[in-house]
Write a protein that holds these residues in place. Structure first.
Motif, PDB file in Angstrom:
ATOM      1  N   GLN A  16       0.821  -1.211   0.000  1.00  0.00           N
ATOM      2  CA  GLN A  16       0.000   0.000   0.000  1.00  0.00           C
ATOM      3  C   GLN A  16       0.856   1.264   0.000  1.00  0.00           C
ATOM      4  OE1 GLN A  16      -2.770   0.081   3.258  1.00  0.00           O
ATOM      5  NE2 GLN A  16      -3.650   2.051   2.687  1.00  0.00           N
ATOM      6  N   LEU A  17       0.591   2.161  -0.947  1.00  0.00           N
ATOM      7  CA  LEU A  17       1.222   3.472  -0.958  1.00  0.00           C
ATOM      8  C   LEU A  17       0.709   4.316   0.209  1.00  0.00           C
ATOM      9  CD1 LEU A  17       0.825   4.478  -4.726  1.00  0.00           C
ATOM     10  CD2 LEU A  17       3.000   3.983  -3.601  1.00  0.00           C
ATOM     11  N   ARG A  18       1.467   5.327   0.573  1.00  0.00           N
ATOM     12  CA  ARG A  18       0.922   6.366   1.428  1.00  0.00           C
ATOM     13  C   ARG A  18      -0.156   7.135   0.656  1.00  0.00           C
ATOM     14  NH1 ARG A  18       6.558   9.108   3.180  1.00  0.00           N
ATOM     15  NH2 ARG A  18       7.181   8.258   1.165  1.00  0.00           N
ATOM     16  N   ASP A  19      -0.895   7.995   1.335  1.00  0.00           N
ATOM     17  CA  ASP A  19      -1.823   8.875   0.627  1.00  0.00           C
ATOM     18  C   ASP A  19      -0.997   9.821  -0.240  1.00  0.00           C
ATOM     19  OD1 ASP A  19      -4.074   7.757   1.783  1.00  0.00           O
ATOM     20  OD2 ASP A  19      -4.078   9.183   3.462  1.00  0.00           O
ATOM     21  N   VAL A  20      -1.256   9.831  -1.536  1.00  0.00           N
ATOM     22  CA  VAL A  20      -0.489  10.647  -2.477  1.00  0.00           C
ATOM     23  C   VAL A  20      -1.407  11.723  -3.054  1.00  0.00           C
ATOM     24  CG1 VAL A  20       0.818  10.658  -4.636  1.00  0.00           C
ATOM     25  CG2 VAL A  20       1.061   8.740  -3.037  1.00  0.00           C
ATOM     26  N   ARG A  21      -0.931  12.962  -3.048  1.00  0.00           N
ATOM     27  CA  ARG A  21      -1.682  14.072  -3.630  1.00  0.00           C
ATOM     28  C   ARG A  21      -0.761  14.870  -4.549  1.00  0.00           C
ATOM     29  NH1 ARG A  21      -3.372  13.883   1.718  1.00  0.00           N
ATOM     30  NH2 ARG A  21      -5.609  13.610   2.052  1.00  0.00           N
ATOM     31  N   LEU A  22      -1.311  15.299  -5.669  1.00  0.00           N
ATOM     32  CA  LEU A  22      -0.587  16.133  -6.635  1.00  0.00           C
ATOM     33  C   LEU A  22      -1.440  17.371  -6.905  1.00  0.00           C
ATOM     34  CD1 LEU A  22       0.332  13.165  -8.960  1.00  0.00           C
ATOM     35  CD2 LEU A  22       2.050  14.603  -7.843  1.00  0.00           C
ATOM     36  N   THR A  23      -0.993  18.508  -6.405  1.00  0.00           N
ATOM     37  CA  THR A  23      -1.746  19.749  -6.546  1.00  0.00           C
ATOM     38  C   THR A  23      -1.053  20.643  -7.554  1.00  0.00           C
ATOM     39  OG1 THR A  23      -2.432  19.595  -4.225  1.00  0.00           O
ATOM     40  CG2 THR A  23      -2.741  21.719  -5.322  1.00  0.00           C
ATOM     41  N   ARG A  24      -1.661  20.785  -8.740  1.00  0.00           N
ATOM     42  CA  ARG A  24      -1.063  21.596  -9.807  1.00  0.00           C
ATOM     43  C   ARG A  24      -1.311  23.078  -9.569  1.00  0.00           C
ATOM     44  NH1 ARG A  24      -4.137  20.134 -14.504  1.00  0.00           N
ATOM     45  NH2 ARG A  24      -2.713  21.347 -15.813  1.00  0.00           N
ATOM     46  N   ARG A  25      -0.521  23.887 -10.313  1.00  0.00           N
ATOM     47  CA  ARG A  25      -0.623  25.356 -10.269  1.00  0.00           C
ATOM     48  C   ARG A  25      -0.471  25.859  -8.824  1.00  0.00           C
ATOM     49  NH1 ARG A  25      -5.125  23.462 -13.000  1.00  0.00           N
ATOM     50  NH2 ARG A  25      -4.934  23.455 -15.280  1.00  0.00           N
ATOM     51  N   TYR A  26       0.482  25.263  -8.122  1.00  0.00           N
ATOM     52  CA  TYR A  26       0.629  25.577  -6.702  1.00  0.00           C
ATOM     53  C   TYR A  26       1.264  26.947  -6.493  1.00  0.00           C
ATOM     54  CZ  TYR A  26       1.309  24.785  -1.737  1.00  0.00           C
ATOM     55  OH  TYR A  26       1.261  24.894  -0.367  1.00  0.00           O
ATOM     56  N   VAL A 141       4.873  15.933 -13.515  1.00  0.00           N
ATOM     57  CA  VAL A 141       3.623  16.657 -13.756  1.00  0.00           C
ATOM     58  C   VAL A 141       3.923  18.130 -14.055  1.00  0.00           C
ATOM     59  CG1 VAL A 141       1.381  17.309 -12.792  1.00  0.00           C
ATOM     60  CG2 VAL A 141       2.333  15.043 -12.310  1.00  0.00           C
ATOM     61  N   ALA A 142       4.860  18.718 -13.308  1.00  0.00           N
ATOM     62  CA  ALA A 142       5.257  20.098 -13.595  1.00  0.00           C
ATOM     63  C   ALA A 142       5.862  20.206 -14.990  1.00  0.00           C
ATOM     64  CB  ALA A 142       6.253  20.591 -12.540  1.00  0.00           C
ATOM     65  N   LEU A 143       6.650  19.197 -15.376  1.00  0.00           N
ATOM     66  CA  LEU A 143       7.238  19.168 -16.717  1.00  0.00           C
ATOM     67  C   LEU A 143       6.153  19.118 -17.790  1.00  0.00           C
ATOM     68  CD1 LEU A 143       9.565  18.775 -18.778  1.00  0.00           C
ATOM     69  CD2 LEU A 143       9.499  16.316 -18.197  1.00  0.00           C
ATOM     70  N   ALA A 144       5.136  18.288 -17.581  1.00  0.00           N
ATOM     71  CA  ALA A 144       4.050  18.186 -18.554  1.00  0.00           C
ATOM     72  C   ALA A 144       3.361  19.530 -18.746  1.00  0.00           C
ATOM     73  CB  ALA A 144       3.045  17.125 -18.107  1.00  0.00           C
ATOM     74  N   ASP A 145       3.165  20.280 -17.663  1.00  0.00           N
ATOM     75  CA  ASP A 145       2.548  21.608 -17.785  1.00  0.00           C
ATOM     76  C   ASP A 145       3.474  22.583 -18.505  1.00  0.00           C
ATOM     77  OD1 ASP A 145       0.010  21.174 -16.773  1.00  0.00           O
ATOM     78  OD2 ASP A 145       0.599  21.600 -14.707  1.00  0.00           O
ATOM     79  N   ASN A 235       1.301   6.642 -11.814  1.00  0.00           N
ATOM     80  CA  ASN A 235       1.026   7.112 -13.173  1.00  0.00           C
ATOM     81  C   ASN A 235      -0.442   7.494 -13.334  1.00  0.00           C
ATOM     82  OD1 ASN A 235       3.284   4.678 -14.650  1.00  0.00           O
ATOM     83  ND2 ASN A 235       3.691   6.817 -14.171  1.00  0.00           N
ATOM     84  N   ARG A 236      -1.326   6.704 -12.758  1.00  0.00           N
ATOM     85  CA  ARG A 236      -2.763   7.022 -12.843  1.00  0.00           C
ATOM     86  C   ARG A 236      -3.083   8.306 -12.094  1.00  0.00           C
ATOM     87  NH1 ARG A 236      -2.804   1.356 -12.826  1.00  0.00           N
ATOM     88  NH2 ARG A 236      -2.976   1.154 -10.568  1.00  0.00           N
ATOM     89  N   LEU A 237      -2.443   8.526 -10.954  1.00  0.00           N
ATOM     90  CA  LEU A 237      -2.651   9.762 -10.211  1.00  0.00           C
ATOM     91  C   LEU A 237      -2.106  10.967 -10.984  1.00  0.00           C
ATOM     92  CD1 LEU A 237      -1.771   8.499  -6.623  1.00  0.00           C
ATOM     93  CD2 LEU A 237      -4.025   9.270  -7.404  1.00  0.00           C
ATOM     94  N   GLN A 238      -0.968  10.791 -11.661  1.00  0.00           N
ATOM     95  CA  GLN A 238      -0.413  11.864 -12.493  1.00  0.00           C
ATOM     96  C   GLN A 238      -1.384  12.257 -13.605  1.00  0.00           C
ATOM     97  OE1 GLN A 238       3.199   9.727 -13.515  1.00  0.00           O
ATOM     98  NE2 GLN A 238       4.472  11.211 -12.416  1.00  0.00           N
ATOM     99  N   GLN A 239      -1.923  11.273 -14.291  1.00  0.00           N
ATOM    100  CA  GLN A 239      -2.860  11.563 -15.381  1.00  0.00           C
ATOM    101  C   GLN A 239      -4.137  12.201 -14.855  1.00  0.00           C
ATOM    102  OE1 GLN A 239      -1.952  11.500 -18.432  1.00  0.00           O
ATOM    103  NE2 GLN A 239       0.006  10.450 -18.086  1.00  0.00           N
ATOM    104  N   ALA A 240      -4.601  11.750 -13.701  1.00  0.00           N
ATOM    105  CA  ALA A 240      -5.793  12.353 -13.110  1.00  0.00           C
ATOM    106  C   ALA A 240      -5.543  13.812 -12.746  1.00  0.00           C
ATOM    107  CB  ALA A 240      -6.221  11.552 -11.869  1.00  0.00           C
ATOM    108  N   ALA A 241      -4.344  14.111 -12.227  1.00  0.00           N
ATOM    109  CA  ALA A 241      -4.009  15.499 -11.891  1.00  0.00           C
ATOM    110  C   ALA A 241      -3.996  16.366 -13.134  1.00  0.00           C
ATOM    111  CB  ALA A 241      -2.667  15.556 -11.182  1.00  0.00           C
ATOM    112  N   LEU A 242      -3.426  15.858 -14.233  1.00  0.00           N
ATOM    113  CA  LEU A 242      -3.349  16.633 -15.468  1.00  0.00           C
ATOM    114  C   LEU A 242      -4.718  16.830 -16.111  1.00  0.00           C
ATOM    115  CD1 LEU A 242      -0.124  15.125 -17.060  1.00  0.00           C
ATOM    116  CD2 LEU A 242      -0.412  17.440 -16.140  1.00  0.00           C
ATOM    117  N   ALA A 243      -5.669  15.964 -15.781  1.00  0.00           N
ATOM    118  CA  ALA A 243      -7.020  16.094 -16.340  1.00  0.00           C
ATOM    119  C   ALA A 243      -7.854  17.132 -15.608  1.00  0.00           C
ATOM    120  CB  ALA A 243      -7.719  14.733 -16.309  1.00  0.00           C
ATOM    121  N   GLU A 244      -7.371  17.605 -14.481  1.00  0.00           N
ATOM    122  CA  GLU A 244      -8.151  18.570 -13.688  1.00  0.00           C
ATOM    123  C   GLU A 244      -8.094  19.965 -14.285  1.00  0.00           C
ATOM    124  OE1 GLU A 244      -6.592  18.301  -9.749  1.00  0.00           O
ATOM    125  OE2 GLU A 244      -7.558  16.377  -9.327  1.00  0.00           O
TER     126      GLU A 244
END
Length: 244
Positions: A16-26, A141-145, A235-244
């Motif tokens: 199990q991973l820890r709780d992972v959060r990716l907040t863009r445009r921080y 994720v920052a690179l993708a933006d 990877n799924r969390l990264q894609q979900a963040a970019l879809a926001e």
């Protein structure tokens, strides 16, 4: 204790991973910015676009990507001095920022980037194990933006991104392979390993060390299976963040 059960300090299951959060445009000014949180580890990752390349690449028609990493003075249990105040970076800092740069260069076609530079900065504001793996995951994720910015400004025609990149730690804790070590586990693990992979399954880097007894080939395989599972989730969390 069986080989498949262990009481982790966090109460998590071995896979199990820890709780992972990716907040863009921080942050406001950077072309890409992300607050990445792996449990209590928090890192601000920014991507800055600079037109032009270092002197060794001028006239070659290709771009460059580089990274810097640092820990804020009170990101850990006791205050550390800023490395700038000491006049030089420590060996650990240099090693980690080189790892981040190598990893993210595997994500991008430098020829398709043109003569542009992307500077990634990973600043740890709170550390609880896995700062390098969180940095790599958030920096992608920052690179993708930043790449989207380049396209919108007409500085590149097609996206130079080749793959998504993420990273996670695995280890042997009390004789059991576990995923995503926090500090209490990292500080007492029998084996600690960091894995960087692409979303295409390709392995980019493995850093593994036995702290006590050598780990076996079977344990290595078990850790790699955990890493692959965890990186797939990231990877799924990264894609979900970019879809926001």
């Amino acid at each position: 204790m069986t080989e498949t059960t262990v009481q982790r300090p966090s109460g998590r299951q071995p896979d199990q991973l820890r709780d992972v959060r990716l907040t863009r445009r921080y942050t406001k000014h950077a072309e890409g910015s992300v607050l990445v949180e792996f449990g209590d580890t928090k890192v601000i990752c920014t991507a800055s676009v600079v037109e032009g390349v270092p002197p060794f690449l001028r006239g070659k028609g290709q771009g460059w990507l580089t990274a810097e990493y640092g820990m804020l003075p009170r990101s850990t249990g006791s205050r550390m001095n800023r490395e700038a105040a000491r006049g030089k970076q420590g060996g650990r800092t240099v090693e980690i920022q080189r790892l981040i740069g190598r990893s993210l260069r595997a994500a991008i076609d430098l020829d398709a980037l043109g003569e542009n530079t992307i500077q990634l900065d990973c600043d740890v504001i709170q550390a609880d194990g896995g700062t390098r793996t969180a940095s790599i995951t958030g920096a992608w994720v920052a690179l993708a933006d930043a790449v989207t910015f380049l396209q919108e400004k007409g500085l590149v025609k097609d996206s130079p991104l080749k793959r998504a990149i993420a990273s996670v730690s695995v280890g042997i804790y009390k004789g059991v392979p576990v995923l995503d070590l926090d500090y209490p586990e990292d500080s007492s693990a029998d084996t600690d390993m960091n894995v960087v992979m692409g979303d295409d399954g390709g392995i980019i880097e493995i850093q593994g060390t036995a702290e006590a007894e050598p780990f076996t080939e079977a344990e290595f395989g078990a850790m790699m299976a955990l890493a692959k599972k965890g990186i797939g989730e990231l990877n799924r969390l990264q894609q979900a963040a970019l879809a926001e």
